[in-house]
Design a protein around this motif. Structure first.
Motif, PDB file in Angstrom:
ATOM      1  N   ARG A 135       0.823  -1.219   0.000  1.00 59.29           N
ATOM      2  CA  ARG A 135       0.000   0.000   0.000  1.00 59.29           C
ATOM      3  C   ARG A 135       0.850   1.258   0.000  1.00 59.29           C
ATOM      4  O   ARG A 135       1.892   1.286   0.689  1.00 59.29           O
ATOM      5  CB  ARG A 135      -0.882   0.032   1.242  1.00 59.29           C
ATOM      6  N   ASP A 136       0.373   2.277  -0.670  1.00 56.09           N
ATOM      7  CA  ASP A 136       1.168   3.511  -0.743  1.00 56.09           C
ATOM      8  C   ASP A 136       1.480   4.078   0.644  1.00 56.09           C
ATOM      9  O   ASP A 136       2.581   4.532   0.909  1.00 56.09           O
ATOM     10  CB  ASP A 136       0.489   4.564  -1.640  1.00 56.09           C
ATOM     11  N   PHE A 137       0.503   4.010   1.570  1.00 55.75           N
ATOM     12  CA  PHE A 137       0.760   4.619   2.887  1.00 55.75           C
ATOM     13  C   PHE A 137       1.820   3.863   3.681  1.00 55.75           C
ATOM     14  O   PHE A 137       2.406   4.407   4.609  1.00 55.75           O
ATOM     15  CB  PHE A 137      -0.539   4.783   3.705  1.00 55.75           C
ATOM     16  N   ASN A 138       2.085   2.609   3.335  1.00 54.91           N
ATOM     17  CA  ASN A 138       3.165   1.865   3.998  1.00 54.91           C
ATOM     18  C   ASN A 138       4.490   1.949   3.249  1.00 54.91           C
ATOM     19  O   ASN A 138       5.554   1.886   3.854  1.00 54.91           O
ATOM     20  CB  ASN A 138       2.791   0.385   4.149  1.00 54.91           C
ATOM     21  N   THR A 139       4.409   2.058   1.918  1.00 54.96           N
ATOM     22  CA  THR A 139       5.650   1.964   1.130  1.00 54.96           C
ATOM     23  C   THR A 139       6.229   3.326   0.751  1.00 54.96           C
ATOM     24  O   THR A 139       7.427   3.433   0.516  1.00 54.96           O
ATOM     25  CB  THR A 139       5.414   1.173  -0.178  1.00 54.96           C
ATOM     26  N   ASP A 140       5.380   4.349   0.696  1.00 54.45           N
ATOM     27  CA  ASP A 140       5.882   5.632   0.203  1.00 54.45           C
ATOM     28  C   ASP A 140       6.469   6.508   1.315  1.00 54.45           C
ATOM     29  O   ASP A 140       7.009   7.573   1.041  1.00 54.45           O
ATOM     30  CB  ASP A 140       4.785   6.395  -0.569  1.00 54.45           C
ATOM     31  N   SER A 141       6.342   6.062   2.564  1.00 53.40           N
ATOM     32  CA  SER A 141       6.979   6.778   3.671  1.00 53.40           C
ATOM     33  C   SER A 141       8.179   5.952   4.126  1.00 53.40           C
ATOM     34  O   SER A 141       8.029   4.782   4.497  1.00 53.40           O
ATOM     35  CB  SER A 141       5.967   6.932   4.820  1.00 53.40           C
ATOM     36  N   LYS A 142       9.347   6.581   4.102  1.00 55.29           N
ATOM     37  CA  LYS A 142      10.560   5.839   4.484  1.00 55.29           C
ATOM     38  C   LYS A 142      10.437   5.325   5.917  1.00 55.29           C
ATOM     39  O   LYS A 142      10.778   4.183   6.215  1.00 55.29           O
ATOM     40  CB  LYS A 142      11.793   6.740   4.347  1.00 55.29           C
TER      41      LYS A 142
ATOM     42  N   LYS B  51       7.779   4.582   7.729  1.00 51.66           N
ATOM     43  CA  LYS B  51       6.867   3.439   7.899  1.00 51.66           C
ATOM     44  C   LYS B  51       7.448   2.164   7.306  1.00 51.66           C
ATOM     45  O   LYS B  51       7.409   1.106   7.929  1.00 51.66           O
ATOM     46  CB  LYS B  51       5.519   3.755   7.251  1.00 51.66           C
ATOM     47  N   LEU B  52       7.988   2.286   6.114  1.00 51.02           N
ATOM     48  CA  LEU B  52       8.551   1.088   5.481  1.00 51.02           C
ATOM     49  C   LEU B  52       9.714   0.548   6.309  1.00 51.02           C
ATOM     50  O   LEU B  52       9.851  -0.664   6.504  1.00 51.02           O
ATOM     51  CB  LEU B  52       8.980   1.407   4.041  1.00 51.02           C
TER      52      LEU B  52
ATOM     53  N   PRO C 296       6.675 -12.410  -0.924  1.00 49.65           N
ATOM     54  CA  PRO C 296       6.545 -12.161  -2.376  1.00 49.65           C
ATOM     55  C   PRO C 296       6.360 -10.654  -2.569  1.00 49.65           C
ATOM     56  O   PRO C 296       5.405 -10.083  -2.060  1.00 49.65           O
ATOM     57  CB  PRO C 296       5.266 -12.924  -2.768  1.00 49.65           C
ATOM     58  N   ILE C 297       7.273 -10.065  -3.287  1.00 50.37           N
ATOM     59  CA  ILE C 297       7.346  -8.596  -3.219  1.00 50.37           C
ATOM     60  C   ILE C 297       6.765  -7.887  -4.449  1.00 50.37           C
ATOM     61  O   ILE C 297       7.104  -8.207  -5.586  1.00 50.37           O
ATOM     62  CB  ILE C 297       8.801  -8.156  -2.889  1.00 50.37           C
ATOM     63  N   HIS C 298       5.867  -6.959  -4.186  1.00 52.75           N
ATOM     64  CA  HIS C 298       5.230  -6.133  -5.219  1.00 52.75           C
ATOM     65  C   HIS C 298       6.290  -5.181  -5.793  1.00 52.75           C
ATOM     66  O   HIS C 298       7.144  -4.677  -5.046  1.00 52.75           O
ATOM     67  CB  HIS C 298       4.099  -5.343  -4.537  1.00 52.75           C
ATOM     68  N   PRO C 299       6.232  -4.913  -7.112  1.00 52.59           N
ATOM     69  CA  PRO C 299       7.266  -4.043  -7.705  1.00 52.59           C
ATOM     70  C   PRO C 299       7.371  -2.669  -7.043  1.00 52.59           C
ATOM     71  O   PRO C 299       8.464  -2.098  -6.932  1.00 52.59           O
ATOM     72  CB  PRO C 299       6.833  -3.909  -9.170  1.00 52.59           C
ATOM     73  N   ARG C 300       6.230  -2.139  -6.576  1.00 49.62           N
ATOM     74  CA  ARG C 300       6.257  -0.824  -5.902  1.00 49.62           C
ATOM     75  C   ARG C 300       7.156  -0.883  -4.653  1.00 49.62           C
ATOM     76  O   ARG C 300       8.000  -0.021  -4.420  1.00 49.62           O
ATOM     77  CB  ARG C 300       4.828  -0.446  -5.480  1.00 49.62           C
ATOM     78  N   THR C 301       6.983  -1.957  -3.867  1.00 46.05           N
ATOM     79  CA  THR C 301       7.714  -2.096  -2.609  1.00 46.05           C
ATOM     80  C   THR C 301       9.209  -2.315  -2.891  1.00 46.05           C
ATOM     81  O   THR C 301      10.078  -1.747  -2.216  1.00 46.05           O
ATOM     82  CB  THR C 301       7.135  -3.277  -1.815  1.00 46.05           C
ATOM     83  N   LYS C 302       9.474  -3.123  -3.901  1.00 48.84           N
ATOM     84  CA  LYS C 302      10.862  -3.413  -4.267  1.00 48.84           C
ATOM     85  C   LYS C 302      11.600  -2.118  -4.611  1.00 48.84           C
ATOM     86  O   LYS C 302      12.707  -1.862  -4.130  1.00 48.84           O
ATOM     87  CB  LYS C 302      10.840  -4.359  -5.478  1.00 48.84           C
ATOM     88  N   LYS C 303      10.925  -1.287  -5.418  1.00 50.33           N
ATOM     89  CA  LYS C 303      11.538  -0.009  -5.813  1.00 50.33           C
ATOM     90  C   LYS C 303      11.824   0.866  -4.605  1.00 50.33           C
ATOM     91  O   LYS C 303      12.881   1.475  -4.496  1.00 50.33           O
ATOM     92  CB  LYS C 303      10.563   0.766  -6.721  1.00 50.33           C
ATOM     93  N   ARG C 304      10.864   0.935  -3.702  1.00 51.53           N
ATOM     94  CA  ARG C 304      11.015   1.814  -2.536  1.00 51.53           C
ATOM     95  C   ARG C 304      12.133   1.332  -1.599  1.00 51.53           C
ATOM     96  O   ARG C 304      12.876   2.132  -1.054  1.00 51.53           O
ATOM     97  CB  ARG C 304       9.702   1.888  -1.739  1.00 51.53           C
ATOM     98  N   ILE C 305      12.245   0.019  -1.425  1.00 54.17           N
ATOM     99  CA  ILE C 305      13.307  -0.507  -0.553  1.00 54.17           C
ATOM    100  C   ILE C 305      14.667  -0.069  -1.087  1.00 54.17           C
ATOM    101  O   ILE C 305      15.547   0.370  -0.343  1.00 54.17           O
ATOM    102  CB  ILE C 305      13.224  -2.051  -0.431  1.00 54.17           C
ATOM    103  N   GLU C 306      14.802  -0.130  -2.413  1.00 53.49           N
ATOM    104  CA  GLU C 306      16.071   0.285  -3.012  1.00 53.49           C
ATOM    105  C   GLU C 306      16.271   1.785  -2.886  1.00 53.49           C
ATOM    106  O   GLU C 306      17.314   2.269  -2.451  1.00 53.49           O
ATOM    107  CB  GLU C 306      16.118  -0.150  -4.482  1.00 53.49           C
TER     108      GLU C 306
END
Ligand code: UD1
Length: 353
Positions: free
Chosen positions: A203-210, A212-213, A232-242
């Motif tokens: 979800r954006d509210f979990n992944t788009d805030s450093k 929270k993630l 199993p990682i969603h592409p959005r989450t993978k990008k944000r982790i990097e």
């Protein structure tokens, strides 16, 4: 009688999988339109493959963009298809930008819109999915609700006409595909039954805030010292982790590519519990008899939290919530909240076609 189903994101392909067979059985012509919101093989095509869905008649090629761009582009391209095909009914599914775009196009062209998974409500009101749900429900003619709670939510907003309690279409699919769940995935991943946790976060509210993630990953990292965590990682989450440089927390987590439906269900079926912010997975885990830590401030599937089956969690308290779930048996009756797996048949019946 001609129908158009508009799908585009992973969970919508899952929801449509039952209805296309029902329409076929009744000899009803369904034109299948894919917006292209999800486009990677393992976010889209693989679901068509394992769920035996025929290729979409149209792909609008919308792809990833801002909310306005994605919704607007879907509207522009979808309108062309609708004007060409002249359907009697348009079906939209769930709560994505594709859903809202399809509903607006239909209602403006005076074609009745049917919303599958109507009446779900969740705080905060400004989350993208909630905006899509509320607006789609407001302009749809048929509101197919997965639960009694969803019917009541609509009633509170003054929506009573065209509202039907159908049960949850995802439960139909779960029951139908259960014999084919790929449980051997656990051997392939070197896991042992009941000795691992499945997690998905996108979800954006979990992944788009450093912050929270980072908190979520720290908690998962803590848990992975005690029990294996498969992610199993969603592409959005993978990008944000990097992007946020958070790889240090994922070393002990088993990060894998997103899974197809049968593999994911096989994995959940043999797991100890699930940690997720996915709406669909909250229910699928319940169908499989697994409890869930829901990493959200609120959920659209409140029946499950009210019954104590699922537990909401802030990003930084996941481990505490897990310990709580593990030491608290559930006593309330949580059976058949989402019907009996006959939703597809009911929807066809209520559409009166
Ligand atoms: C969307 C839905 C959400 C649903 C989810 C299921 C909205 C507002 N949200 O969220 O309700 O739970 O789908 O997965 O419609 N991406 C890829 N490849 C793809 C698809 C996406 O790399 O095939 C990446 C892109 O960077 C994209 C990002 O993921 O910008 C987010 O995709 P998007 O469709 O906007 O939202 P989801 O988070 O998938």
């Amino acid at each position: 009688m001609k129908l158009i189903s508009l799908i585009g994101a992973r969970p919508q392909i899952i929801k449509e999988a039952i209805l296309n067979k029902e329409f076929q059985k009744k000899g009803i012509k369904e034109i299948l339109v894919h917006s292209g919101q999800h486009y990677d093989f393992n976010m889209s095509d693989v679901f068509f493959k394992v769920l035996n869905i025929r290729k979409a008649d149209y792909n609008l090629g919308v792809g990833s963009a801002t909310h306005a761009q994605m919704t607007a582009k879907t509207m522009i391209e979808f309108e062309k298809v609708v004007l060409k095909e002249h359907p009697d009914i348009i079906l939209v599914y769930g709560d994505t930008n594709t859903t809202l775009a399809g509903a607006i196009v239909g209602v403006k062209l005076k074609i009745p819109v049917a919303h599958v998974e109507a009446g779900i409500r969740q705080e905060p009101k400004d989350m993208p999915e909630e905006i899509n749900r509320v607006l789609t429900d407001r302009i749809s003619k048929y509101l197919f609700c997965p639960s009694e709670l969803a019917v009541n939510n609509l009633k509170k907003e003054g929506l009573t006409e065209g509202v039907y309690f159908t049960g949850d279409i995802m439960y139909d699919l779960f029951l139908k595909m259960k014999p084919y769940f790929k449980e051997d995935i656990i051997e392939n991943l070197n896991l042992e039954e009941n000795k691992y946790i499945v997690t998905t976060i996108h979800r954006d509210f979990n992944t788009d805030s450093k912050e929270k993630l980072e908190n979520i990953l720290k908690e998962l990292d803590k848990i992975s010292k005690e029990i294996k965590v498969v992610f199993p990682i969603h592409p959005r989450t993978k990008k944000r982790i990097e992007e946020f440089n958070l790889n240090e927390y994922t070393k002990d987590i088993l990060l894998i590519e997103p899974l197809d439906y049968l593999s994911m269900m096989g994995l959940v079926q043999k797991s100890l519990l699930v940690i997720t912010d996915s709406g669909g997975l909250q229910k699928e885990a319940y169908f499989a008899g697994k409890r869930v830590i829901v990493v959200m401030p609120d959920t659209g599937w409140r029946e499950l939290t009210q019954a104590g089956w699922n537990v909401l969690s802030e990003p930084n308290e996941i481990k505490n919530k897990m310990d709580y779930i593990m030491s608290n048996e559930i006593s309330s009756n949580v059976e058949n909240i989402y019907g009996y797996g006959k939703t597809g048949e009911k929807i066809v019946k209520f559409l009166n076609i």
